[in-house]
Design a protein around this motif. Structure first.
Motif, PDB file in Angstrom:
ATOM      1  N   SER A   1       0.825  -1.200   0.000  1.00 22.20           N
ATOM      2  CA  SER A   1       0.000   0.000   0.000  1.00 22.20           C
ATOM      3  C   SER A   1       0.866   1.260   0.000  1.00 22.20           C
ATOM      4  N   SER A   2       1.895   1.263   0.816  1.00 27.04           N
ATOM      5  CA  SER A   2       2.817   2.398   0.889  1.00 27.04           C
ATOM      6  C   SER A   2       3.561   2.569  -0.434  1.00 27.04           C
ATOM      7  N   PHE A   3       3.992   1.459  -1.013  1.00 30.43           N
ATOM      8  CA  PHE A   3       4.683   1.483  -2.302  1.00 30.43           C
ATOM      9  C   PHE A   3       3.797   2.102  -3.381  1.00 30.43           C
ATOM     10  N   LEU A   4       2.560   1.650  -3.479  1.00 28.00           N
ATOM     11  CA  LEU A   4       1.639   2.171  -4.499  1.00 28.00           C
ATOM     12  C   LEU A   4       1.308   3.640  -4.243  1.00 28.00           C
TER      13      LEU A   4
ATOM     14  N   GLY B   1      -6.183  14.280  -3.533  1.00 30.85           N
ATOM     15  CA  GLY B   1      -7.618  14.206  -3.351  1.00 30.85           C
ATOM     16  C   GLY B   1      -8.440  14.634  -4.556  1.00 30.85           C
ATOM     17  N   SER B   2      -7.762  15.102  -5.607  1.00 31.94           N
ATOM     18  CA  SER B   2      -8.492  15.554  -6.794  1.00 31.94           C
ATOM     19  C   SER B   2      -8.990  14.358  -7.604  1.00 31.94           C
ATOM     20  N   GLU B   3      -9.892  14.625  -8.508  1.00 34.18           N
ATOM     21  CA  GLU B   3     -10.412  13.580  -9.392  1.00 34.18           C
ATOM     22  C   GLU B   3      -9.273  12.975 -10.220  1.00 34.18           C
ATOM     23  N   GLN B   4      -8.355  13.823 -10.671  1.00 35.63           N
ATOM     24  CA  GLN B   4      -7.221  13.346 -11.460  1.00 35.63           C
ATOM     25  C   GLN B   4      -6.318  12.435 -10.625  1.00 35.63           C
TER      26      GLN B   4
ATOM     27  N   GLY C   1      -7.861   9.151 -10.379  1.00 34.01           N
ATOM     28  CA  GLY C   1      -7.687   8.439 -11.648  1.00 34.01           C
ATOM     29  C   GLY C   1      -6.319   7.774 -11.728  1.00 34.01           C
ATOM     30  N   ILE C   2      -5.282   8.488 -11.290  1.00 33.71           N
ATOM     31  CA  ILE C   2      -3.944   7.904 -11.244  1.00 33.71           C
ATOM     32  C   ILE C   2      -3.953   6.670 -10.350  1.00 33.71           C
ATOM     33  N   ALA C   3      -4.522   6.804  -9.163  1.00 31.68           N
ATOM     34  CA  ALA C   3      -4.551   5.688  -8.215  1.00 31.68           C
ATOM     35  C   ALA C   3      -5.252   4.475  -8.816  1.00 31.68           C
ATOM     36  N   ASN C   4      -6.368   4.696  -9.465  1.00 31.92           N
ATOM     37  CA  ASN C   4      -7.104   3.588 -10.073  1.00 31.92           C
ATOM     38  C   ASN C   4      -6.299   2.905 -11.163  1.00 31.92           C
ATOM     39  N   GLU C   5      -5.641   3.710 -12.007  1.00 32.05           N
ATOM     40  CA  GLU C   5      -4.848   3.130 -13.096  1.00 32.05           C
ATOM     41  C   GLU C   5      -3.623   2.392 -12.573  1.00 32.05           C
TER      42      GLU C   5
ATOM     43  N   LEU D   1      -3.275   0.973  -9.626  1.00 33.31           N
ATOM     44  CA  LEU D   1      -3.735  -0.271  -9.002  1.00 33.31           C
ATOM     45  C   LEU D   1      -4.049  -1.323 -10.061  1.00 33.31           C
ATOM     46  N   ALA D   2      -4.695  -0.931 -11.132  1.00 33.55           N
ATOM     47  CA  ALA D   2      -5.012  -1.879 -12.205  1.00 33.55           C
ATOM     48  C   ALA D   2      -3.731  -2.421 -12.848  1.00 33.55           C
ATOM     49  N   LEU D   3      -2.761  -1.554 -13.073  1.00 31.75           N
ATOM     50  CA  LEU D   3      -1.487  -1.999 -13.642  1.00 31.75           C
ATOM     51  C   LEU D   3      -0.778  -2.961 -12.689  1.00 31.75           C
ATOM     52  N   PHE D   4      -0.805  -2.649 -11.405  1.00 30.00           N
ATOM     53  CA  PHE D   4      -0.185  -3.501 -10.390  1.00 30.00           C
ATOM     54  C   PHE D   4      -0.853  -4.865 -10.368  1.00 30.00           C
ATOM     55  N   GLU D   5      -2.158  -4.876 -10.399  1.00 32.95           N
ATOM     56  CA  GLU D   5      -2.901  -6.138 -10.373  1.00 32.95           C
ATOM     57  C   GLU D   5      -2.711  -6.954 -11.649  1.00 32.95           C
ATOM     58  N   SER D   6      -2.320  -6.275 -12.742  1.00 37.66           N
ATOM     59  CA  SER D   6      -2.081  -6.990 -13.993  1.00 37.66           C
ATOM     60  C   SER D   6      -0.674  -7.590 -14.057  1.00 37.66           C
ATOM     61  N   GLY D   7       0.142  -7.302 -13.032  1.00 36.61           N
ATOM     62  CA  GLY D   7       1.452  -7.936 -12.976  1.00 36.61           C
ATOM     63  C   GLY D   7       2.648  -7.010 -12.964  1.00 36.61           C
ATOM     64  N   LEU D   8       2.442  -5.722 -13.144  1.00 35.98           N
ATOM     65  CA  LEU D   8       3.557  -4.772 -13.071  1.00 35.98           C
ATOM     66  C   LEU D   8       3.787  -4.445 -11.602  1.00 35.98           C
ATOM     67  N   THR D   9       4.887  -4.903 -11.066  1.00 25.62           N
ATOM     68  CA  THR D   9       5.069  -4.780  -9.622  1.00 25.62           C
ATOM     69  C   THR D   9       6.291  -3.976  -9.201  1.00 25.62           C
ATOM     70  N   ASP D  10       7.035  -3.410 -10.164  1.00 28.98           N
ATOM     71  CA  ASP D  10       8.148  -2.564  -9.757  1.00 28.98           C
ATOM     72  C   ASP D  10       7.871  -1.120 -10.176  1.00 28.98           C
TER      73      ASP D  10
END
Length: 59
Positions: free
Chosen positions: A6-9, A25-28, A31-35, A37-46
């Protein structure tokens, strides 16, 4: 998710948020956080892979 992951992300998101000039806290920023997280969950971990994939998607 562990506190370490969590700290890393959060740090990756903060780097991008500052790079693009989005306030916390902005919408943008959410959006970064969501993208990231999706990239991390798809296997990009560094950090460099996550930053690169996000930046390539924004060009």
């Amino acid at each position: 998710m562990t506190d370490e992951k969590s700290s890393f992300l959060r740090d990756v998101c903060k780097t991008l948020r500052r790079e693009y000039g989005y306030p916390a806290g902005s919408e943008q920023a959410m959006g970064i956080a969501n993208e990231i997280l999706a990239l991390f969950e798809s296997g990009l971990t560094d950090e460099e892979s996550l930053l690169d994939a996000y930046r390539r998607g924004k060009v």
